[in-house]
Design an enzyme around this catalytic site. Sequence first.
Site, PDB file in Angstrom:
ATOM      1  N   HIS A   1      24.314  -9.532   6.072  1.00 33.73           N
ATOM      2  CA  HIS A   1      23.261  -9.347   5.063  1.00 33.73           C
ATOM      3  C   HIS A   1      23.876  -9.480   3.680  1.00 33.73           C
ATOM      4  O   HIS A   1      24.375  -8.501   3.101  1.00 33.73           O
ATOM      5  CB  HIS A   1      22.614  -7.966   5.244  1.00 33.73           C
ATOM      6  CG  HIS A   1      21.335  -7.786   4.502  1.00 33.73           C
ATOM      7  ND1 HIS A   1      20.147  -7.460   5.129  1.00 33.73           N
ATOM      8  CD2 HIS A   1      21.034  -7.874   3.183  1.00 33.73           C
ATOM      9  CE1 HIS A   1      19.184  -7.350   4.229  1.00 33.73           C
ATOM     10  NE2 HIS A   1      19.706  -7.600   3.035  1.00 33.73           N
TER      11      HIS A   1
ATOM     12  N   HIS B   1      13.611  -7.542   6.532  1.00 27.00           N
ATOM     13  CA  HIS B   1      13.857  -6.386   5.682  1.00 27.00           C
ATOM     14  C   HIS B   1      12.823  -5.313   6.033  1.00 27.00           C
ATOM     15  O   HIS B   1      11.613  -5.541   5.918  1.00 27.00           O
ATOM     16  CB  HIS B   1      13.694  -6.757   4.208  1.00 27.00           C
ATOM     17  CG  HIS B   1      14.861  -7.450   3.595  1.00 27.00           C
ATOM     18  ND1 HIS B   1      15.202  -8.741   3.914  1.00 27.00           N
ATOM     19  CD2 HIS B   1      15.767  -7.020   2.666  1.00 27.00           C
ATOM     20  CE1 HIS B   1      16.278  -9.087   3.208  1.00 27.00           C
ATOM     21  NE2 HIS B   1      16.640  -8.071   2.440  1.00 27.00           N
TER      22      HIS B   1
ATOM     23  N   GLU C   1      13.617   0.228   4.258  1.00 22.03           N
ATOM     24  CA  GLU C   1      14.364   0.450   3.026  1.00 22.03           C
ATOM     25  C   GLU C   1      13.437   1.100   2.006  1.00 22.03           C
ATOM     26  O   GLU C   1      13.624   2.250   1.628  1.00 22.03           O
ATOM     27  CB  GLU C   1      14.917  -0.868   2.482  1.00 22.03           C
ATOM     28  CG  GLU C   1      15.715  -0.705   1.194  1.00 22.03           C
ATOM     29  CD  GLU C   1      16.063  -2.045   0.549  1.00 22.03           C
ATOM     30  OE1 GLU C   1      17.044  -2.083  -0.213  1.00 22.03           O
ATOM     31  OE2 GLU C   1      15.344  -3.035   0.781  1.00 22.03           O
TER      32      GLU C   1
END
Length: 356
Positions: free
Chosen positions: A17, A205, A208
């Site tokens: 990443h 993603h 987060e």
Amino acid sequence: MTLTSDEILALPKVVLHDHLDGGLRPATLIELAAEIGHELPSTEPDELARIFAENANSGDLVRYLEAFAHTTAVMQTAVNLRRVAREAVLDLAADGVIYAELRYAPEQHVDGGLSLQEVVEAVQEGIEEGVSEALEAGFAIRAAAILDAMRHLDRSVEIAELALANRGRCCVAFDIAGPELGFPASNHREAFQLLREAHMPVTIHAGEADGAGSVGEALGLGSARRIGHGVRIHEDIEGFGGEELVLGPIAQHALDMQIPLEVCPTSNVQTAAAPSIEAHPMHELRNLGFAVTVNTDNRLVSGVSMSSEFAALVETGWDKEDLFEATLAAAWGAFLPYDEKADLAELVIEGYGLEL
């Protein structure tokens, strides 16, 4: 025994990443910005890097994101994209990285008139140049690209088709990036169905800026084989951090399937996904058996490298074996054919000099 800086640098690393537009060399950014008349906060490399790092650590997401307006501004030509990709590979190789997956959003690099395909080809040329130059300098690295679609925009089907068209040489997987909260993966259902039917690897993603439900959607609707960050998956674990735990279906799925979590320790703290590196959920997740990997996210913007992330974890008590396990998890989580993942894992085992 605590690892020294030189010992950490020498360890083989696998980064899954790493955003291309978040890892430019400060001097390169200054030079390219001057060529197009783009104003930066500073034209002195060390000071510019310091400003970006201070913004990233400010707790203000707007300030954190300011850097990307500067980096993408200079990444609008084939020449510049090639250079940025080449230098990224060289910098990672010098940091001990033996395999890297660099991700970027092609749609963010067409303002200068390039087509999406031209963007992809320019980045790939830069990656290949970087690999060759690194080898000449004595560093063996392999690198690949992941194509991002911006989750708050509406070009995900187009980017998914681009990923499929470039599958192999120029692309190993698809991702959605950008603002997570308020822009769920379900907005891109058509793209994920297209990718799923074509058996194209996907990382998303999630976990987060939004909670475990976002991770669940990524794993379910998105059929993600890895999760970008994923640290808030702990919100699906009742009693997390205590003695008696009850895993919810999302956490249990990720654990059972050993879905790699692309954890970026420093960046996670900067975006408030974790309170600190010492109190990062990754430690407990790792102890519970989750496939935790260590990554940079944005090397320039966050002011980090793989070695500095390793060093920060060592400060919290990680030892060489812990770093080895995370790196081995990353090797097996790479978007490579099985036999090539096995070869990469063997390189990690040899480099650490540890037995399984």
